[in-house]
Design a protein around this motif. Structure first.
Motif, PDB file in Angstrom:
ATOM      1  N   LEU A 136       1.710   6.970  -6.723  1.00  0.00           N
ATOM      2  CA  LEU A 136       0.619   7.871  -7.082  1.00  0.00           C
ATOM      3  C   LEU A 136       0.952   9.325  -6.752  1.00  0.00           C
ATOM      4  O   LEU A 136       0.655  10.231  -7.542  1.00  0.00           O
ATOM      5  CB  LEU A 136      -0.663   7.450  -6.371  1.00  0.00           C
ATOM      6  CG  LEU A 136      -1.337   6.177  -6.906  1.00  0.00           C
ATOM      7  CD1 LEU A 136      -2.518   5.803  -6.028  1.00  0.00           C
ATOM      8  CD2 LEU A 136      -1.774   6.378  -8.341  1.00  0.00           C
ATOM      9  N   VAL A 137       1.578   9.553  -5.623  1.00  0.00           N
ATOM     10  CA  VAL A 137       1.967  10.919  -5.249  1.00  0.00           C
ATOM     11  C   VAL A 137       2.981  11.470  -6.241  1.00  0.00           C
ATOM     12  O   VAL A 137       2.878  12.625  -6.682  1.00  0.00           O
ATOM     13  CB  VAL A 137       2.516  10.958  -3.809  1.00  0.00           C
ATOM     14  CG1 VAL A 137       3.199  12.279  -3.510  1.00  0.00           C
ATOM     15  CG2 VAL A 137       1.407  10.702  -2.810  1.00  0.00           C
ATOM     16  N   THR A 139       1.001   4.136  -2.892  1.00  0.00           N
ATOM     17  CA  THR A 139       0.746   5.526  -2.499  1.00  0.00           C
ATOM     18  C   THR A 139       1.879   6.438  -2.947  1.00  0.00           C
ATOM     19  O   THR A 139       1.641   7.529  -3.486  1.00  0.00           O
ATOM     20  CB  THR A 139       0.560   5.627  -0.973  1.00  0.00           C
ATOM     21  OG1 THR A 139      -0.499   4.763  -0.580  1.00  0.00           O
ATOM     22  CG2 THR A 139       0.255   7.047  -0.543  1.00  0.00           C
ATOM     23  N   VAL A 194       0.834  -1.202   0.000  1.00  0.00           N
ATOM     24  CA  VAL A 194       0.000   0.000   0.000  1.00  0.00           C
ATOM     25  C   VAL A 194       0.866   1.248   0.000  1.00  0.00           C
ATOM     26  O   VAL A 194       0.587   2.211  -0.727  1.00  0.00           O
ATOM     27  CB  VAL A 194      -0.959  -0.011   1.223  1.00  0.00           C
ATOM     28  CG1 VAL A 194      -1.641   1.329   1.405  1.00  0.00           C
ATOM     29  CG2 VAL A 194      -1.975  -1.117   1.084  1.00  0.00           C
ATOM     30  N   TRP A 195       1.942   1.269   0.773  1.00  0.00           N
ATOM     31  CA  TRP A 195       2.811   2.448   0.815  1.00  0.00           C
ATOM     32  C   TRP A 195       3.543   2.660  -0.508  1.00  0.00           C
ATOM     33  O   TRP A 195       3.744   3.800  -0.934  1.00  0.00           O
ATOM     34  CB  TRP A 195       3.803   2.355   1.973  1.00  0.00           C
ATOM     35  CG  TRP A 195       3.135   2.645   3.282  1.00  0.00           C
ATOM     36  CD1 TRP A 195       2.912   1.782   4.296  1.00  0.00           C
ATOM     37  CD2 TRP A 195       2.565   3.887   3.688  1.00  0.00           C
ATOM     38  NE1 TRP A 195       2.240   2.397   5.320  1.00  0.00           N
ATOM     39  CE2 TRP A 195       2.011   3.698   4.971  1.00  0.00           C
ATOM     40  CE3 TRP A 195       2.443   5.133   3.090  1.00  0.00           C
ATOM     41  CZ2 TRP A 195       1.364   4.708   5.661  1.00  0.00           C
ATOM     42  CZ3 TRP A 195       1.811   6.154   3.799  1.00  0.00           C
ATOM     43  CH2 TRP A 195       1.280   5.931   5.054  1.00  0.00           C
TER      44      TRP A 195
END
Length: 101
Positions: free
Chosen positions: A86-87, A83, A79-80
């Motif tokens: 995506l950032v 994330t 998940v990290w």
């Protein structure tokens, strides 16, 4: 208007917290910093400043209670990563949009 001189509490000869000698005119202990408000009270000799029990402290039980048991799920790592990607993609899009404008 009368001025009342407020008397300062008597400084002990020996610090009740750490046992260091204190000069009579000292405002606080030169070793531990205790003063009348923080440590020269009558109950200062019984205060250990940690708040932890002296005996019967089970470190393993403390860790289990605070952090739970078992390993962390492997999906958290994934998940990290998603994330972060995506950032970075959103930041790159903003940069390109600003540059083309």
């Amino acid at each position: 208007m009368s001025r009342k001189k407020t008397s300062r509490p008597k400084t002990p000869e020996i610090c009740l917290v750490c046992g260091e000698e204190i000069s009579p005119r000292a405002v606080a202990c030169p070793e531990c910093g205790a003063d009348h408000n923080s440590g020269w009270r009558e109950d200062a000799e019984s205060y250990d400043a940690t708040g932890l029990p002296e005996e019967d402290f089970d470190y393993k039980e403390f860790v289990r209670r605070e952090f739970g048991t078992g390993p962390k799920p492997a999906t958290i790592r994934t998940v990290w990563w998603v994330t972060a990607i995506l950032v970075l993609a959103v930041l790159a899009a903003f940069y390109l949009y600003a540059a083309l404008r």
